[in-house]
Design an enzyme around this catalytic site. Sequence first.
Site, PDB file in Angstrom:
ATOM      1  N   ASP A   1       2.472   6.819   1.980  1.00  0.00           N
ATOM      2  CA  ASP A   1       3.095   7.919   1.219  1.00  0.00           C
ATOM      3  C   ASP A   1       4.401   8.287   1.927  1.00  0.00           C
ATOM      4  O   ASP A   1       4.395   9.105   2.859  1.00  0.00           O
ATOM      5  CB  ASP A   1       2.168   9.136   1.219  1.00  0.00           C
TER       6      ASP A   1
ATOM      7  N   HIS B   1       1.372   4.846  -2.513  1.00  0.00           N
ATOM      8  CA  HIS B   1       0.939   5.635  -3.670  1.00  0.00           C
ATOM      9  C   HIS B   1       2.175   6.291  -4.287  1.00  0.00           C
ATOM     10  O   HIS B   1       2.895   7.034  -3.589  1.00  0.00           O
ATOM     11  CB  HIS B   1      -0.024   6.731  -3.224  1.00  0.00           C
TER      12      HIS B   1
ATOM     13  N   HIS C   1       1.198  16.618  -8.211  1.00  0.00           N
ATOM     14  CA  HIS C   1       0.705  16.247  -9.544  1.00  0.00           C
ATOM     15  C   HIS C   1       1.041  17.321 -10.575  1.00  0.00           C
ATOM     16  O   HIS C   1       1.396  17.025 -11.708  1.00  0.00           O
ATOM     17  CB  HIS C   1      -0.807  16.010  -9.505  1.00  0.00           C
TER      18      HIS C   1
ATOM     19  N   ASN D   1       2.902   8.852  -6.196  1.00  0.00           N
ATOM     20  CA  ASN D   1       3.163  10.295  -6.061  1.00  0.00           C
ATOM     21  C   ASN D   1       3.224  10.772  -4.612  1.00  0.00           C
ATOM     22  O   ASN D   1       3.548  11.938  -4.360  1.00  0.00           O
ATOM     23  CB  ASN D   1       2.140  11.102  -6.865  1.00  0.00           C
TER      24      ASN D   1
ATOM     25  N   GLU E   1     -11.557   5.494   6.501  1.00  0.00           N
ATOM     26  CA  GLU E   1     -10.426   6.398   6.759  1.00  0.00           C
ATOM     27  C   GLU E   1     -10.904   7.661   7.458  1.00  0.00           C
ATOM     28  O   GLU E   1     -10.104   8.376   8.062  1.00  0.00           O
ATOM     29  CB  GLU E   1      -9.735   6.725   5.423  1.00  0.00           C
TER      30      GLU E   1
ATOM     31  N   HIS F   1       0.850  -1.196   0.000  1.00  0.00           N
ATOM     32  CA  HIS F   1       0.000   0.000   0.000  1.00  0.00           C
ATOM     33  C   HIS F   1       0.881   1.240   0.000  1.00  0.00           C
ATOM     34  O   HIS F   1       1.208   1.794   1.053  1.00  0.00           O
ATOM     35  CB  HIS F   1      -0.939   0.006   1.212  1.00  0.00           C
TER      36      HIS F   1
ATOM     37  N   PRO G   1      -4.041   6.917 -12.902  1.00  0.00           N
ATOM     38  CA  PRO G   1      -3.738   7.386 -14.258  1.00  0.00           C
ATOM     39  C   PRO G   1      -4.232   8.824 -14.448  1.00  0.00           C
ATOM     40  O   PRO G   1      -5.318   9.172 -13.972  1.00  0.00           O
ATOM     41  CB  PRO G   1      -4.528   6.408 -15.148  1.00  0.00           C
TER      42      PRO G   1
HETATM   43  C1  6MZ Z   1      -6.657   8.202   0.286  1.00  0.00           C
HETATM   44  C2  6MZ Z   1      -4.704   8.650  -0.834  1.00  0.00           C
HETATM   45  C3  6MZ Z   1      -3.990   8.704   0.382  1.00  0.00           C
HETATM   46  O1  6MZ Z   1      -2.105   8.132  -7.357  1.00  0.00           O
HETATM   47  O2  6MZ Z   1      -0.952  10.274  -7.876  1.00  0.00           O
HETATM   48  N1  6MZ Z   1      -3.833   8.890  -1.812  1.00  0.00           N
HETATM   49  N2  6MZ Z   1      -6.015   8.383  -0.874  1.00  0.00           N
HETATM   50  N3  6MZ Z   1      -6.046   8.256   1.479  1.00  0.00           N
HETATM   51  C4  6MZ Z   1      -4.727   8.508   1.584  1.00  0.00           C
HETATM   52  N4  6MZ Z   1      -4.174   8.600   2.828  1.00  0.00           N
HETATM   53  C5  6MZ Z   1      -3.211   9.543   3.216  1.00  0.00           C
HETATM   54  N5  6MZ Z   1      -2.701   8.943   0.105  1.00  0.00           N
HETATM   55  C6  6MZ Z   1      -2.617   9.045  -1.250  1.00  0.00           C
HETATM   56  O3  6MZ Z   1      -0.669   9.208  -5.611  1.00  0.00           O
HETATM   57  C7  6MZ Z   1      -1.319  10.234  -4.910  1.00  0.00           C
HETATM   58  C8  6MZ Z   1      -2.813   9.956  -4.831  1.00  0.00           C
HETATM   59  O4  6MZ Z   1      -3.036   8.799  -4.021  1.00  0.00           O
HETATM   60  C9  6MZ Z   1      -4.216   8.950  -3.244  1.00  0.00           C
HETATM   61  C10 6MZ Z   1      -4.811  10.312  -3.579  1.00  0.00           C
HETATM   62  O5  6MZ Z   1      -5.796  10.151  -4.580  1.00  0.00           O
HETATM   63  C11 6MZ Z   1      -3.588  11.057  -4.116  1.00  0.00           C
HETATM   64  O6  6MZ Z   1      -3.943  12.090  -5.012  1.00  0.00           O
HETATM   65  P1  6MZ Z   1      -0.851   8.946  -7.181  1.00  0.00           P
HETATM   66  O7  6MZ Z   1       0.393   8.197  -7.566  1.00  0.00           O
END
Ligand code: 6MZ
Length: 349
Positions: A292, A27, A72, A29, A213, A25, A106
């Site tokens: 993140d 992300h 972004h 970005n 969440e 888990h 995406p």
């Molecule tokens: C929900 C999250 C998140 O997709 O551009 N994102 N969504 N809860 C969280 N908890 C902190 N952390 C990140 O990575 C950034 C995107 O991931 C999701 C959000 O949509 C964020 O814009 P990507 O690679």
Amino acid sequence: MLSSGDACARFASAVRDMAVGVDVHCHINGCVRDDTLLELASARGLGEEARALVLDAPRDLMSCFEIFKLIHEVCTTREAVRRIAREVVMDFAADGALYVELRTTPKNAPERGVTKDSYVEAVLDGVEDACGVGGGDGTGKITARVILSIDRGRDDTAAKINETIELALRNRHRGVVGIDLSGDPKAGSWDMYEPALQRARDAGLGIAVHCGEVANTEDEQRQIISWAPDRLGHCVFTVRDAACYDALRASHIPVELCLTSNVFTKSNESYASHHFKILRRDAVPLCICTDDTWVFRTTLSRECAIAHTHFGLSLEDIRSIMADAVRFSFVETPVKTKLLARIQGDTAS
Ligand code: 6MZ
């Protein structure tokens, strides 16, 4: 005498040395390197804005979504996306991970020649740069797979949601293994996503859903749990509602836990009161994840050290949680078998 900070750092270092890390888990970005973000932001005249975004104190979830807007804005070119995907994988490898399941949404950025197709292609190129064809086969230093995210805040029509499913299906041969539902938890409603997620599931993609969440989403949480995604993210508020928690326990769905993320966003008051403790007590399947790394200034080995400090996990507990994370992952079975053998070393699988 060792301070608790020293002990934490030593445990993190021992976790890195074990080289059994698995994060399912994170992300993309949210995990950009400091230097890369500053370089890309400065090139766009936004260096100061990027510097100001570094979290030095807890902020609520909604202000984290503001941070993503700037990330972004500066990171969505094909070259940057490829570079960031490669660097994220390499950073996890340097932190002792042998498998990472990166997720990303995406994006279209027509002014920079980026389409959702070319965005995904750039992510997969970056993963391939770091791990080899298809993200690796479980034998290299690190293997990676990709999950495509549906952003609740932006993917607000059936057409946009379905486009992400189609993209995932078209890119399975290159290492896309699943779909995630994430973004602003207050936006959209489960009914909107369920038909597309069902189609993705029927086609064999793994499904991970952010759940509980934020507060006051009990109805939706119950709908999500009864639909039974392969994994659930966070579940902070799921644990606080008796009916939701009963449903979660009965479902045996693994929960992706992100300690620092939940404390930073003030969903959990402190590490000591994090719902990790309750889920572990009740033997709910769980894994430790970073969410993140850039936003929350953390690493997987650090998250493990926090679990050691606050919940008494030993290195062997960490090894066992990482083995479970591979079992819960969406990677193909032969690769899973190889990764499990590496994590378990001489012990039986
Ligand atoms: C929900 C999250 C998140 O997709 O551009 N994102 N969504 N809860 C969280 N908890 C902190 N952390 C990140 O990575 C950034 C995107 O991931 C999701 C959000 O949509 C964020 O814009 P990507 O690679």
